[in-house]
Design an enzyme around this catalytic site. Structure first.
Site, PDB file in Angstrom:
ATOM      1  N   HIS A   1      49.350  68.782  28.610  1.00 34.51           N
ATOM      2  CA  HIS A   1      50.267  67.669  28.356  1.00 34.51           C
ATOM      3  C   HIS A   1      51.685  68.057  28.788  1.00 34.51           C
ATOM      4  CE1 HIS A   1      47.133  65.454  26.118  1.00 34.51           C
ATOM      5  NE2 HIS A   1      46.687  66.697  25.945  1.00 34.51           N
TER       6      HIS A   1
ATOM      7  N   HIS B   1      51.995  62.963  32.182  1.00 33.00           N
ATOM      8  CA  HIS B   1      50.646  63.369  31.810  1.00 33.00           C
ATOM      9  C   HIS B   1      49.867  62.249  31.123  1.00 33.00           C
ATOM     10  CE1 HIS B   1      52.953  64.351  28.101  1.00 33.00           C
ATOM     11  NE2 HIS B   1      51.832  63.993  27.479  1.00 33.00           N
TER      12      HIS B   1
ATOM     13  N   ASP C   1      47.032  61.166  28.226  1.00 31.35           N
ATOM     14  CA  ASP C   1      46.454  61.496  26.919  1.00 31.35           C
ATOM     15  C   ASP C   1      45.097  60.812  26.800  1.00 31.35           C
ATOM     16  OD1 ASP C   1      48.796  62.811  26.297  1.00 31.35           O
ATOM     17  OD2 ASP C   1      49.528  61.303  24.897  1.00 31.35           O
TER      18      ASP C   1
ATOM     19  N   HIS D   1      42.524  63.710  22.401  1.00 31.62           N
ATOM     20  CA  HIS D   1      43.761  64.472  22.183  1.00 31.62           C
ATOM     21  C   HIS D   1      44.165  64.438  20.716  1.00 31.62           C
ATOM     22  CE1 HIS D   1      47.722  66.053  22.611  1.00 31.62           C
ATOM     23  NE2 HIS D   1      48.357  64.906  22.555  1.00 31.62           N
TER      24      HIS D   1
ATOM     25  N   HIS E   1      49.813  57.980  18.896  1.00 29.14           N
ATOM     26  CA  HIS E   1      48.663  58.871  19.002  1.00 29.14           C
ATOM     27  C   HIS E   1      47.581  58.483  18.002  1.00 29.14           C
ATOM     28  CE1 HIS E   1      51.651  61.388  21.084  1.00 29.14           C
ATOM     29  NE2 HIS E   1      50.630  62.047  21.604  1.00 29.14           N
TER      30      HIS E   1
END
Length: 260
Positions: free
Chosen positions: A71, A75, A77, A81, A210
């Site tokens: 990462h 980048h 994800d 992740h 995330h």
């Protein structure tokens, strides 16, 4: 899609009727890497070591060894992740369906807000206001948050670390909940070092971009650039990560196809 339509796309690319915009920051040893407090293990910075350069080490070729964390820089994800996405069998860089790596994109321009407030937080009403002007976010689209943060060429200014943590714009919990629960998005992309707000460690739940995106099997893109060259709608993103076995993500070159 018919072969005839693909041929039309090929002609448009060759003639300049479709413009290719590079959304990728150049990787170098000075590329900023997200910092995490001990005892959390840090990611390695980008490193490059020359193997040969048309010399006695290799008279006819030039090449390098490189190393970095997955990462680093611009980048990708993958869902695995984050712990919320750990059970997706197709959530690794080598198992993701290739169809998801070419997808439409919408760009929500928050550059003025981020210039006025380095901790600007995208809320659902910003998204619905954008939709009132440009239409509903299409199914399977990338949602990109333009902040012009990538114009910060100094690594320290880009990371913008303060005593209370990073100061950088990003999405709220409610914005992520809206995109995951009420819109069928492919993923979420930003210009900052990571897909979350700089203060997202204090949110509930923490790191919602995330936590929620990957928990729903969605994808992420970070450290994008040149979002100011994309229209609000109509661009197509090409986003294949390196096909790393059991990879959680990778640096990549993100390209956008834009009509002229």
């Amino acid at each position: 899609m018919s072969n005839e339509l693909l041929a039309q796309v090929a002609v448009a690319l060759a003639s300049g009727g479709i413009r290719v915009v590079d959304l990728t920051q150049t990787l170098s040893p000075s590329t900023p890497v997200i910092g995490l407090p001990p005892p959390i293990a840090p990611s390695n910075a980008f490193r490059i070591e020359e193997i040969s350069h048309y010399d006695e080490r290799g008279p006819a070729w030039y090449w390098n060894n490189i190393s970095m964390g997955e990462h680093t820089g611009t980048h990708f994800d993958a869902p695995v992740h984050w712990v919320t996405g750990k059970d997706y069998a197709d959530g690794y860089t080598d198992t993701l369906p290739a169809q998801r790596l070419v997808a439409p994109a919408v760009v929500i321009d928050c550059s003025k807000e981020a210039a006025a407030d380095e901790r600007f937080t995208l809320q659902p009403d910003h998204i619905t206001a954008w939709e009132a002007k440009h239409g509903r976010i299409p199914d399977g689209a990338w949602v990109l948050m333009r902040t012009d943060w990538s114009k910060r060429s100094d690594p320290d200014a880009f990371l913008n670390m303060k005593e209370d943590g990073p100061h950088s714009p990003g999405p709220s919990v409610e914005a992520m909940r809206f995109l995951v629960g009420q819109r069928n998005v492919n993923g979420w992309g930003v210009e900052c070092v990571g897909t979350d707000h700089g203060q997202a460690f204090m949110f509930e739940p923490p790191f919602p971009a995330h936590n929620m995106m990957h928990g729903a099997g969605k994808l992420g893109l970070a450290s994008l650039t040149n979002l100011d060259q994309l229209p609000p709608t109509g661009a197509i993103l090409i986003t294949p990560p390196l096909k790393i076995e059991n990879g959680s993500g990778s640096p990549l070159r993100v390209l956008a196809l834009v009509g002229v």
